[in-house]
Design an enzyme around this catalytic site. Structure first.
Site, PDB file in Angstrom:
ATOM      1  N   SER B  66      -0.004   1.756  11.160  1.00 39.97           N
ATOM      2  CA  SER B  66       0.213   0.508  11.894  1.00 39.97           C
ATOM      3  C   SER B  66      -0.725  -1.112  11.638  1.00 39.97           C
ATOM      4  CB  SER B  66       0.419   0.422  13.190  1.00 39.97           C
ATOM      5  OG  SER B  66      -0.847   1.232  13.793  1.00 39.97           O
ATOM      6  N   ASN B 123       9.747  -8.543   2.298  1.00 40.30           N
ATOM      7  CA  ASN B 123      10.696  -7.160   3.258  1.00 40.30           C
ATOM      8  C   ASN B 123      11.038  -8.129   4.236  1.00 40.30           C
ATOM      9  OD1 ASN B 123       9.433  -5.322   4.861  1.00 40.30           O
ATOM     10  ND2 ASN B 123       6.731  -5.792   4.446  1.00 40.30           N
ATOM     11  N   CYS B 126      10.446  -6.255   8.951  1.00 38.08           N
ATOM     12  CA  CYS B 126       9.278  -7.572   9.844  1.00 38.08           C
ATOM     13  C   CYS B 126       9.850  -7.891  11.756  1.00 38.08           C
ATOM     14  CB  CYS B 126       8.553  -8.734   9.083  1.00 38.08           C
ATOM     15  SG  CYS B 126       7.275  -9.570  10.083  1.00 38.08           S
ATOM     16  N   ILE B 187      12.305   3.103   0.346  1.00 35.89           N
ATOM     17  CA  ILE B 187      12.492   3.203   1.873  1.00 35.89           C
ATOM     18  C   ILE B 187      11.176   2.598   1.846  1.00 35.89           C
ATOM     19  CG2 ILE B 187      14.199   4.191   2.395  1.00 35.89           C
ATOM     20  CD1 ILE B 187      12.640   6.329   3.205  1.00 35.89           C
ATOM     21  N   GLY B 213       4.832   8.718   3.032  1.00 35.43           N
ATOM     22  CA  GLY B 213       4.573  10.409   2.559  1.00 35.43           C
ATOM     23  C   GLY B 213       5.485  11.141   2.535  1.00 35.43           C
TER      24      GLY B 213
HETATM   25  C1  LIG Z   1      -0.842   1.953   4.518  1.00 34.15           C
HETATM   26  C2  LIG Z   1       0.123   1.282   4.310  1.00 34.15           C
HETATM   27  C3  LIG Z   1       0.585  -0.252   3.998  1.00 34.15           C
HETATM   28  C4  LIG Z   1       1.919  -0.596   3.688  1.00 34.15           C
HETATM   29  N1  LIG Z   1       1.873  -2.020   3.489  1.00 34.15           N
HETATM   30  C5  LIG Z   1       2.866  -2.443   3.243  1.00 34.15           C
HETATM   31  C6  LIG Z   1       3.610  -4.107   3.290  1.00 34.15           C
HETATM   32  O1  LIG Z   1       2.288  -4.861   3.424  1.00 34.15           O
HETATM   33  N2  LIG Z   1       4.310  -4.018   3.002  1.00 34.15           N
HETATM   34  C7  LIG Z   1       5.551  -3.182   2.355  1.00 34.15           C
HETATM   35  O2  LIG Z   1       6.831  -4.249   2.316  1.00 34.15           O
HETATM   36  N3  LIG Z   1       5.468  -1.932   2.472  1.00 34.15           N
HETATM   37  C8  LIG Z   1       4.180  -1.810   3.233  1.00 34.15           C
HETATM   38  N4  LIG Z   1       3.422   0.169   3.029  1.00 34.15           N
HETATM   39  C9  LIG Z   1       5.269   0.730   2.828  1.00 34.15           C
HETATM   40  C10 LIG Z   1       5.370   0.738   1.622  1.00 34.15           C
HETATM   41  O3  LIG Z   1       5.509   0.431   0.463  1.00 34.15           O
HETATM   42  C11 LIG Z   1       6.005   1.917   0.708  1.00 34.15           C
HETATM   43  O4  LIG Z   1       8.024   1.612   1.456  1.00 34.15           O
HETATM   44  C12 LIG Z   1       6.425   3.375   1.984  1.00 34.15           C
HETATM   45  O5  LIG Z   1       5.074   3.649   2.348  1.00 34.15           O
HETATM   46  C13 LIG Z   1       6.991   4.435   1.392  1.00 34.15           C
HETATM   47  O6  LIG Z   1       6.717   5.802   0.110  1.00 34.15           O
HETATM   48  P1  LIG Z   1       5.300   5.908   0.614  1.00 34.15           P
HETATM   49  O7  LIG Z   1       6.182   7.097   1.001  1.00 34.15           O
HETATM   50  O8  LIG Z   1       5.193   6.814  -0.810  1.00 34.15           O
HETATM   51  O9  LIG Z   1       3.583   5.711   0.850  1.00 34.15           O
HETATM   52  C14 LIG Z   1       3.001   0.241   3.518  1.00 34.15           C
HETATM   53  C15 LIG Z   1       2.420   1.625   3.399  1.00 34.15           C
HETATM   54  C16 LIG Z   1       1.819   2.118   3.943  1.00 34.15           C
HETATM   55  C17 LIG Z   1       0.572   3.126   3.585  1.00 34.15           C
END
Ligand SMILES: Cc1cc2nc3c(=O)[nH]c(=O)nc-3n(C[C@H](O)[C@H](O)[C@H](O)COP(=O)(O)O)c2cc1C
Ligand SMILES: Cc1cc2nc3c(=O)[nH]c(=O)nc-3n(C[C@H](O)[C@H](O)[C@H](O)COP(=O)(O)OP(=O)(O)OC[C@H]3O[C@@H](n4cnc5c(N)ncnc54)[C@H](O)[C@@H]3O)c2cc1C
Ligand code: FES
Lengths: 256, 305
Positions: B66, B123, B126, B187, B213
């Site tokens: 968060s 995005n 939000c 997603i 993850g």
């Molecule tokens: C620490 C962190 C910060 C994130 N910040 C954003 C963000 O600023 N904008 C956004 O669209 N998604 C954000 N995400 C979501 C990721 O871009 C991604 O959609 C999501 O983590 C799923 O992919 P993953 O399992 O490979 O992390 C964030 C995810 C994490 C873990």
């Protein structure tokens, strides 16, 4: 150039030096070469069936030789518990060295006073040794003091120790030693690392005596390199990153 | 080359927004130019402070965050980060986030004439301040409205990033497409929480956070598959990718490219390994990406090594 690398390192030594406290030595050539006192390494620890620990875990590098780095760690959870299983020859993925070196904030000298609480010793021991300054070192009890020659060896006459239960050194909190020393000695800067409560006291006392206070902060981390903003610490305006803007901060830069 | 509605990628591997910052720190470890695209952190009109710590928690095979979309604002991005990113040849995708439809429109307008931006990623996960905090991404009408507002101010490829916290992802995807999206990415994180049993207190200061993850990969894959089955629009898949086999799953389910988030936080170097391993797989199987993308949807199963 922020020179950090992701390096597959090799465990050389991993031994219990005090109950629940381990000394880990690893061969990590690149990291050893680049390390400066105050910097840490983010370790990918062996995980269980559920993938935990999933994120890396940060540890201070308390010393480095040409090719090796030394870490002292305390077992507090799943990650550090799994770390105890590693033996000589095992490989360990290390990301580092990370964070701002202490000397980029304050050039340690004989007029620098170092204050360490518990495992906080690991972040500042090397600077304390090189500086010629004095170290106040406190722990709950004797068995939590790390008195390895590599850690505190060069400090013999420049170190005052306290334990909360009086089992070693002066009885009481390490911060209890501060006012008397600051009243008579002109240490211009203080560098402290330890639990939050201790850091708050150091800041209070240091500011009362008008000294520059630098605090080395620990916060939960994910990336360790400054991209994810997980390791936020409150600043007068907004947040700073402990991993990238710190872990050492001038006390006024942050809100404890 | 992979072509996403005019956005050309030399390979299918992109960074996921928010896990690679604005590139500076990662560039020390990874050659950004070897990636298919670089996606920056969510960027808003004004600086956003973000949430109080604790901001991350670990869970079985995943993590909750968060962060609260902390970012220095689009002005800072334009003056400080964009010039840095322009040194690279990798296509830069700017992820934008707003609290009202107007903010999204203004962001697109600010970025429109900037050199060095290949695409926008919107995005929509939000809270909409005007509508009492419900996420834009959970309401098809709002998704369409936000997409239209950005579309009116943006000529280059437009990606809408979908939230998985909905009952019908196809309905939301269709709304984005109708609003003018060229590409859908998915997603974003799944809403979740963790509790410290020593106190009963939520681990995250905000109580609830976003799960990412490997734990979310099957959900992400299902959603990509559903969209690819129902809609004719290029997709960028993400959620829990850790290996080139994971990438192949997303591509077979219908994604033309993929983004890697959480895995980069653990092992940044894996980005380069993925690029290499994927290319090796593709060449040793003698296939083109067009044949692989969506093959599971089409039922054109093969025999691969
Ligand atoms: C620490 C962190 C910060 C994130 N910040 C954003 C963000 O600023 N904008 C956004 O669209 N998604 C954000 N995400 C979501 C990721 O871009 C991604 O959609 C999501 O983590 C799923 O992919 P993953 O399992 O490979 O992390 C964030 C995810 C994490 C873990
Ligand atoms: C820059 C830096 C340097 C560090 N140097 C050392 C060192 O030299 N030696 C050492 O023993 N430890 C050090 N630590 C702390 C170390 O990172 C944690 O003890 C370790 O991550 C715990 O992992 P775990 O999986 O065993 O415990 P977990 O299961 O993750 O946590 C166990 C308990 O510790 C708490 N905790 C976890 N991480 C932190 C944190 N960063 N701050 C406060 N509480 C936390 C959790 O809330 C939980 O109650 C350092 C931390 C930082 C940020
Ligand atoms: S741990 Fe990711 S920014 Fe500090």
């Amino acid at each position: 150039m922020a020179g950090y690398v992701e390096e597959e390192a090799r465990v050389l030594v991993n031994i219990e030096i005090n109950p629940g406290i381990y000394h880990l030595k690893i061969e990590a050539k690149e990291i050893a070469k680049k390390w400066q006192p105050g910097q840490f390494v983010n370790l990918l620890l062996p995980a269980g069936m559920d993938g935990i620990p999933f994120l890396r875990r940060p540890f201070s590098i308390f010393m480095a030789s040409k090719t090796e780095i030394g870490i002292v760690y305390r077992v507090v959870g799943r990650g550090t518990d799994n770390l105890t299983q590693l033996v000589k020859g095992d490989s360990l993925n290390c990301l580092g060295p990370l964070g701002v070196p202490i000397k980029r904030k304050i050039e340690p000298s004989a007029t620098t006073l170092f204050v360490a609480g518990g495992m906080g010793i690991a972040s500042i021991a090397a600077s304390a040794i090189y500086s010629g300054g004095m170290l106040l070192y406190g722990a709950r009890t004797e068995s939590e003091l790390i008195l390895l020659p590599e850690v505190t060896g060069g400090l013999a006459e420049r170190m005052l120790i306290s334990t909360e239960d009086g089992s070693f050194g002066t009885k009481g909190l390490v911060t209890d030693l501060l006012p008397a020393i600051l009243a008579v000695e002109d240490y211009t800067g203080i560098v402290a690392c330890g639990p939050r409560g201790m850091l708050k006291r150091v800041k209070e006392i240091g500011e009362r005596y008008n000294r520059s206070v630098y605090l080395v902060i620990e916060e939960r981390m994910a990336c360790g390199i400054g991209t994810c903003l997980a390791c936020a610490i409150k600043a007068p305006e907004g947040y700073l990153r402990v991993c990238k803007d710190g872990p050492i901060f001038l006390a006024q830069e942050i809100v404890l | 080359m992979i072509n996403l509605a005019g956005l050309e990628l030399k390979n299918p591997i992109m960074t996921a927004s928010g896990t690679a910052g604005y590139g500076r720190e990662l560039a020390n470890l990874v050659d950004l130019d070897s990636l298919g695209a670089f996606v920056v952190k969510g960027t808003s009109l004004e600086p956003w402070v973000g949430n109080p710590p604790i901001r991350v928690a670990e869970t079985a095979s995943g993590m909750l965050n968060s962060i609260g979309l902390q970012n220095p604002g689009v002005g800072h991005f334009i003056s400080y980060d964009l010039p840095f990113l322009r040194q690279f040849s990798v296509p830069v995708i700017v992820n934008i986030v707003g609290r009202s439809v107007d903010e999204y429109a203004l962001l697109a307008k600010r970025l429109k004439d900037m050199e060095g931006i290949a695409a926008l990623e919107v995005n929509v996960s939000c809270p909409n301040v005007k509508e009492g905090g419900l996420s834009f991404g959970q309401d098809p009408l709002l998704v369409k409205e936000v997409t239209e507002a950005v579309r009116e101010n943006w000529d280059k490829p437009l990606i809408v990033k979908l939230s998985p916290n909905v009952t019908n992802i196809v309905e939301i995807g269709r709304a984005a497409k109708e609003g003018g999206a060229d590409v859908l990415s998915l997603i974003n994180t799944l809403r979740g929480m963790a509790i410290d049993t020593n106190s009963g207190r939520p681990v995250l200061a905000q109580g609830i956070g976003g799960l990412s993850g490997p734990a979310i990969k099957p959900v992400a894959l299902r959603m990509v598959f559903e969209l690819a089955s129902e809609l004719d629009i290029p997709l960028i898949g993400m959620g829990g990718i850790q290996s080139y086999r994971d990438v192949l799953e997303f591509m077979m389910a219908g994604a033309s490219a993929v983004a890697i988030g959480t895995a980069v936080l653990r092992t940044p170097g894996m980005l380069i390994e993925l690029v290499r391993e994927l290319e090796y797989w593709r060449l040793s199987n003698g296939v083109a990406w067009e044949d692989i993308i969506g093959l599971t949807v089409r039922g054109e199963y093969g025999e691969f090594r």
